[in-house]
Design a protein around this motif. Structure first.
Motif, short mmCIF file in Angstrom:
data_model
loop_
_atom_site.label_atom_id
_atom_site.label_comp_id
_atom_site.label_asym_id
_atom_site.label_seq_id
_atom_site.Cartn_x
_atom_site.Cartn_y
_atom_site.Cartn_z
N VAL A 10 0.85 -1.20 0.00
CA VAL A 10 0.00 0.00 0.00
C VAL A 10 0.88 1.24 0.00
N TYR A 11 0.38 2.28 -0.62
CA TYR A 11 1.12 3.54 -0.70
C TYR A 11 1.43 4.04 0.70
N ILE B 295 17.26 -1.59 -1.48
CA ILE B 295 17.24 -0.14 -1.70
C ILE B 295 15.85 0.42 -1.41
N SER B 296 14.81 -0.36 -1.76
CA SER B 296 13.43 0.07 -1.52
C SER B 296 12.53 -1.16 -1.57
N THR B 297 11.24 -0.94 -1.48
CA THR B 297 10.30 -2.06 -1.57
C THR B 297 10.42 -2.77 -2.91
N PHE B 298 10.57 -2.02 -3.99
CA PHE B 298 10.56 -2.61 -5.32
C PHE B 298 11.94 -2.76 -5.95
N ALA C 46 6.18 5.99 -11.20
CA ALA C 46 4.76 6.32 -11.05
C ALA C 46 4.58 7.82 -10.79
N ALA C 47 5.55 8.43 -10.11
CA ALA C 47 5.44 9.85 -9.78
C ALA C 47 6.12 10.75 -10.80
N HIS C 48 6.79 10.16 -11.79
CA HIS C 48 7.54 10.98 -12.74
C HIS C 48 6.60 11.60 -13.77
#
Length: 438
Positions: A157-158, A186-189, A422-424
């Motif tokens: 979830v976000y 590094i991150s979730t994905f 997604a935010a780009h």
């Protein structure tokens, strides 16, 4: 002896006292010479007692390697299916199941898979578990959360935040004398599998290179001018033959190569094992789509020609490629290509700046890079720069084990800049642009 420069570094061997280059060292009687498995230009095994294990926990498969830590010899290898597959073939489904009550079961499954895998690994080499002193584990963030029995609630979830992606110790009751750790993500994905891959390829060095893992969650890392830029994109499973009407894994009978010929007005093909075709694997999917584009049977929008009966093409006896299959490839290649372009822009470099493109995973070994370029998956001119590097995650885990250098992987993970596609602001436009076959 004198005519060799000793500069290519392609003949490392282990002799008593350390690693040397075979071309410039004469063999003498009673000398014991063993093959040295090179896991990167900085790899230089520290001599210590006991055995070590490198493990990559993939969403689909677990891969193990056993090493003699005294001399760096690889003693055995083993791979097995990830039993968690019964709770979903992809990480999103596993996260969902974990948050709906299956977390402890998923944890138990991976522990049992590791227990069985190590049992087989040790049996091959005929050595006891007590001799294993070190273990390094890589994998994506979800797999490592399930290994450590960490909650997965925030992964799906976000804003998609992991509980812990640092270097982390783990204990196994079946390896009583082993110091084991999982590498940092590094991150979730963008997980520890990518961190390990970057370390395997030499980390930050004096060249610009791109590492791509063409899985369902397409992960990418661009190393440029002392910086690391990473991203991931929901490519979907098309490059693994998922959601393809007659798509199958890379098993015997899978169409792995295809080429259209005007003389026969049909496809030449090869299958794994040279047996009768039963479906199409990932490399075959890329070949077929590229040939359809190249010969005008698919237009720039991805539309299959009206000359193809029932909107499908027979690629081997009884094996068809459909309009829906073309659309799946479009979605996957567009997501990857848009991600590449945004990474390049973020790093302020161009395709010409890239020295090498490294494809991780078994898929890369058989991929026709010219066809990948034809589809627009890779920018023009990159085909000749592209190299398959196999399981870079496992390679990075092994290199960390043999160099006893987990701090370097932690430093790489900490220095990486993640670019959220997604935010780009340009991602959607680029995604639509690269849906086209130009």
């Amino acid at each position: 002896m004198g005519k060799y420069n000793g500069t290519c570094a392609k003949c490392p061997v282990y002799i008593k006292g350390g690693i040397c280059r075979g071309c410039n060292n004469a063999a003498v009687s009673s000398m014991e010479i063993m093959q040295y498995y090179d896991y990167g230009e900085k790899a230089a095994p520290r001599l210590r007692d006991g055995l070590g294990i490198a493990l990559d926990i993939g969403t689909t498969t677990l891969a193990f390697e056993l090493f003699d830590l005294t001399d760096g010899r690889r003693l055995s290898v083993y791979s097995a299916a990830n039993s968690q597959r019964s709770f979903g073939a992809d990480v999103v489904t596993r996260i969902k199941n974990a948050t709906q009550g299956a977390a402890r079961t998923l944890h138990a499954y991976i522990i049992e898979d590791i227990r069985n895998g190590i049992s087989n690994l040790l049996a091959q080499a005929n050595v006891p578990a007590d001799n294993v002193r070190g273990m390094v584990i890589a994998g994506n963030t979800t797999m490592l959360h399930l290994l450590h029995d960490l909650p997965c609630d925030t992964l799906g979830v976000y804003p998609f935040t992991p509980v812990d992606i640092t270097l982390r110790a783990v204990r196994f009751d079946f390896l009583p004398r082993c110091k084991a750790l999982t590498l940092p993500g590094i991150s979730t994905f963008v997980g520890a599998d990518i961190t390990a891959g970057i370390f395997y390829l030499g980390g930050i060095k004096n060249e610009t290179y791109l590492l791509i893992d063409l899985g369902t969650n397409g992960e990418m890392a661009l190393v440029h001018q002392g910086k690391i830029f990473v991203s991931s994109t929901a490519a979907g499973p098309a490059f693994e033959a998922g959601n393809i009407s007659q798509g199958i894994a890379s098993v015997s009978g899978a169409v792995t190569y295809a080429r259209y010929t005007l003389e026969s007005n049909g496809f030449e093909y090869k299958t794994i094992g040279g047996v009768s075709p039963i479906g199409i694997c990932g490399t075959g999917v890329v070949d077929i789509t590229a040939e359809l584009v190249r010969h005008g049977m698919v237009d720039e929008t991805g539309r299959l020609s009206d000359a193809c009966p029932n909107k499908r093409v027979e690629t081997a006896p009884g094996i068809y490629f459909t309009q829906a299959d073309v659309r799946e490839v479009q979605l996957a290649k567009s997501a990857i290509r848009a991600g590449i372009e945004i990474l390049l822009e973020s790093a302020r470099c161009t395709p010409d700046d890239i020295s090498h493109v490294y494809l991780a995973g078994g898929f890369g070994y058989k991929l026709n890079t010219r066809n990948a370029e034809t589809l627009g998956l890779l920018p023009a001119g990159m085909a000749q720069k592209t190299k398959a590097v196999g399981n870079a995650s496992l390679g990075g885990a092994a290199k960390t084990l043999l160099t006893d250098d987990p701090a370097s992987t932690a430093a790489l993970a900490a220095s990486a800049t993640e670019i959220s596609l997604a935010a780009h602001p340009k991602f959607n436009d680029l995604f639509m642009e690269y849906m086209m076959f130009l």
